[in-house]
Scaffold this motif. Sequence first.
Motif, PDB file in Angstrom:
ATOM      1  N   PRO A  27     -16.451  -3.277   4.411  1.00 63.29           N
ATOM      2  CA  PRO A  27     -15.141  -3.187   3.764  1.00 63.29           C
ATOM      3  C   PRO A  27     -14.067  -3.807   4.646  1.00 63.29           C
ATOM      4  O   PRO A  27     -14.213  -3.853   5.873  1.00 63.29           O
ATOM      5  CB  PRO A  27     -14.921  -1.673   3.613  1.00 63.29           C
ATOM      6  N   PRO A  28     -12.974  -4.289   4.037  1.00 65.49           N
ATOM      7  CA  PRO A  28     -11.901  -4.840   4.860  1.00 65.49           C
ATOM      8  C   PRO A  28     -11.320  -3.755   5.766  1.00 65.49           C
ATOM      9  O   PRO A  28     -11.334  -2.575   5.421  1.00 65.49           O
ATOM     10  CB  PRO A  28     -10.861  -5.328   3.841  1.00 65.49           C
ATOM     11  N   ALA A  52       2.278   2.641  11.553  1.00 61.95           N
ATOM     12  CA  ALA A  52       1.952   2.534  10.138  1.00 61.95           C
ATOM     13  C   ALA A  52       0.538   1.984  10.036  1.00 61.95           C
ATOM     14  O   ALA A  52       0.183   1.025  10.727  1.00 61.95           O
ATOM     15  CB  ALA A  52       2.937   1.619   9.437  1.00 61.95           C
ATOM     16  N   VAL A  53      -0.276   2.607   9.200  1.00 61.47           N
ATOM     17  CA  VAL A  53      -1.660   2.157   8.992  1.00 61.47           C
ATOM     18  C   VAL A  53      -1.760   1.695   7.545  1.00 61.47           C
ATOM     19  O   VAL A  53      -1.545   2.479   6.620  1.00 61.47           O
ATOM     20  CB  VAL A  53      -2.674   3.283   9.275  1.00 61.47           C
ATOM     21  N   ASP A  54      -2.041   0.410   7.367  1.00 58.00           N
ATOM     22  CA  ASP A  54      -2.152  -0.172   6.035  1.00 58.00           C
ATOM     23  C   ASP A  54      -3.617  -0.458   5.716  1.00 58.00           C
ATOM     24  O   ASP A  54      -4.312  -1.109   6.494  1.00 58.00           O
ATOM     25  CB  ASP A  54      -1.365  -1.484   5.971  1.00 58.00           C
ATOM     26  N   TYR A  55      -4.048   0.054   4.566  1.00 56.53           N
ATOM     27  CA  TYR A  55      -5.408  -0.193   4.086  1.00 56.53           C
ATOM     28  C   TYR A  55      -5.334  -1.124   2.887  1.00 56.53           C
ATOM     29  O   TYR A  55      -4.707  -0.798   1.877  1.00 56.53           O
ATOM     30  CB  TYR A  55      -6.077   1.102   3.645  1.00 56.53           C
ATOM     31  N   PRO A  56      -5.982  -2.288   2.959  1.00 56.86           N
ATOM     32  CA  PRO A  56      -6.031  -3.153   1.779  1.00 56.86           C
ATOM     33  C   PRO A  56      -6.923  -2.501   0.721  1.00 56.86           C
ATOM     34  O   PRO A  56      -7.617  -1.510   1.002  1.00 56.86           O
ATOM     35  CB  PRO A  56      -6.661  -4.435   2.319  1.00 56.86           C
ATOM     36  N   PRO A  57      -6.918  -3.014  -0.503  1.00 57.62           N
ATOM     37  CA  PRO A  57      -7.818  -2.461  -1.514  1.00 57.62           C
ATOM     38  C   PRO A  57      -9.259  -2.412  -0.985  1.00 57.62           C
ATOM     39  O   PRO A  57      -9.763  -3.388  -0.431  1.00 57.62           O
ATOM     40  CB  PRO A  57      -7.685  -3.451  -2.670  1.00 57.62           C
ATOM     41  N   GLY A  79      -0.277   5.068  -2.077  1.00 57.75           N
ATOM     42  CA  GLY A  79      -1.693   4.991  -2.392  1.00 57.75           C
ATOM     43  C   GLY A  79      -2.395   6.314  -2.138  1.00 57.75           C
ATOM     44  O   GLY A  79      -1.751   7.361  -1.994  1.00 57.75           O
ATOM     45  N   HIS A  80      -3.716   6.253  -2.056  1.00 58.30           N
ATOM     46  CA  HIS A  80      -4.533   7.439  -1.808  1.00 58.30           C
ATOM     47  C   HIS A  80      -5.548   7.133  -0.718  1.00 58.30           C
ATOM     48  O   HIS A  80      -6.216   6.098  -0.761  1.00 58.30           O
ATOM     49  CB  HIS A  80      -5.238   7.894  -3.087  1.00 58.30           C
ATOM     50  N   VAL A  81      -5.630   8.041   0.244  1.00 57.82           N
ATOM     51  CA  VAL A  81      -6.506   7.866   1.402  1.00 57.82           C
ATOM     52  C   VAL A  81      -7.501   9.012   1.437  1.00 57.82           C
ATOM     53  O   VAL A  81      -7.110  10.180   1.315  1.00 57.82           O
ATOM     54  CB  VAL A  81      -5.680   7.852   2.712  1.00 57.82           C
ATOM     55  N   LYS A  82      -8.783   8.681   1.582  1.00 61.36           N
ATOM     56  CA  LYS A  82      -9.775   9.740   1.760  1.00 61.36           C
ATOM     57  C   LYS A  82     -10.058   9.885   3.246  1.00 61.36           C
ATOM     58  O   LYS A  82     -10.084   8.894   3.980  1.00 61.36           O
ATOM     59  CB  LYS A  82     -11.039   9.499   0.946  1.00 61.36           C
ATOM     60  N   SER A  83     -10.261  11.137   3.661  1.00 69.59           N
ATOM     61  CA  SER A  83     -10.402  11.415   5.088  1.00 69.59           C
ATOM     62  C   SER A  83     -11.387  12.559   5.306  1.00 69.59           C
ATOM     63  O   SER A  83     -11.451  13.494   4.508  1.00 69.59           O
ATOM     64  CB  SER A  83      -9.026  11.797   5.654  1.00 69.59           C
ATOM     65  N   SER A 110     -12.096   7.462   6.857  1.00 71.36           N
ATOM     66  CA  SER A 110     -10.677   7.164   6.651  1.00 71.36           C
ATOM     67  C   SER A 110     -10.637   5.877   5.849  1.00 71.36           C
ATOM     68  O   SER A 110     -10.929   4.800   6.378  1.00 71.36           O
ATOM     69  CB  SER A 110      -9.947   7.007   7.980  1.00 71.36           C
ATOM     70  N   ALA A 111     -10.298   5.981   4.553  1.00 73.41           N
ATOM     71  CA  ALA A 111     -10.412   4.809   3.686  1.00 73.41           C
ATOM     72  C   ALA A 111      -9.474   4.900   2.496  1.00 73.41           C
ATOM     73  O   ALA A 111      -9.113   5.990   2.048  1.00 73.41           O
ATOM     74  CB  ALA A 111     -11.856   4.673   3.190  1.00 73.41           C
ATOM     75  N   ASN A 112      -9.129   3.742   1.981  1.00 66.68           N
ATOM     76  CA  ASN A 112      -8.375   3.618   0.748  1.00 66.68           C
ATOM     77  C   ASN A 112      -9.328   3.934  -0.402  1.00 66.68           C
ATOM     78  O   ASN A 112     -10.434   3.398  -0.460  1.00 66.68           O
ATOM     79  CB  ASN A 112      -7.838   2.186   0.629  1.00 66.68           C
ATOM     80  N   THR A 113      -8.906   4.793  -1.330  1.00 68.30           N
ATOM     81  CA  THR A 113      -9.782   5.131  -2.457  1.00 68.30           C
ATOM     82  C   THR A 113      -9.758   4.064  -3.553  1.00 68.30           C
ATOM     83  O   THR A 113     -10.639   4.033  -4.393  1.00 68.30           O
ATOM     84  CB  THR A 113      -9.392   6.483  -3.087  1.00 68.30           C
ATOM     85  N   SER A 114      -8.756   3.187  -3.520  1.00 74.43           N
ATOM     86  CA  SER A 114      -8.599   2.199  -4.575  1.00 74.43           C
ATOM     87  C   SER A 114      -9.184   0.848  -4.171  1.00 74.43           C
ATOM     88  O   SER A 114      -9.085   0.440  -3.012  1.00 74.43           O
ATOM     89  CB  SER A 114      -7.111   2.014  -4.902  1.00 74.43           C
ATOM     90  N   THR A 115      -9.749   0.162  -5.145  1.00 76.78           N
ATOM     91  CA  THR A 115     -10.225  -1.202  -4.913  1.00 76.78           C
ATOM     92  C   THR A 115      -9.232  -2.231  -5.432  1.00 76.78           C
ATOM     93  O   THR A 115      -9.483  -3.433  -5.352  1.00 76.78           O
ATOM     94  CB  THR A 115     -11.595  -1.429  -5.585  1.00 76.78           C
TER      95      THR A 115
END
Length: 142
Positions: A27-28, A52-57, A79-83, A110-115
């Motif tokens: 994943p990115p 600031a922590v930015d997660y791409p899709p 957005g939504h982050v799973k942890s 620790s990840a973005n839930t959205s694609t």
Amino acid sequence: MMIRPITAILALATALTNPFVLIAAPPPRETVTPALNQMIPNIPGKSLVAAAVDYPPGGASLPHRHAASAFIFAYVLSGHVKSSVNRSPVKVYGPGESWSELPGAHHSVSANTSTTEHARLLSVFVVDSKDHKLTIPDVHRH
């Protein structure tokens, strides 16, 4: 005709030796942007560090720990982050929600839930001022 068996063998050999065919892309990764690094004047030897922590899709962090002295507060900005920390059940956090991590905690998820949408959080550390490496990715042995 010998062309078909040779073509099939060459196609199979290409598939078996091409890593893009057999291995899914990771994943990115997240992007971390420092926001603050300030010594705490009334707590000698401690600093407040924010980023600031930015997660791409579809983006995710590698499993990691933070500096052994670090107490962490994470606040989802968008957005939504799973942890999951210290083998706790995976939980999804949305805008305005937060969690904390005790010193020495292991952050396995620790990840973005959205694609399709970005996710962003603010990570705030109270840490020993001498600790400069704040995130230590897990070392995987094969």
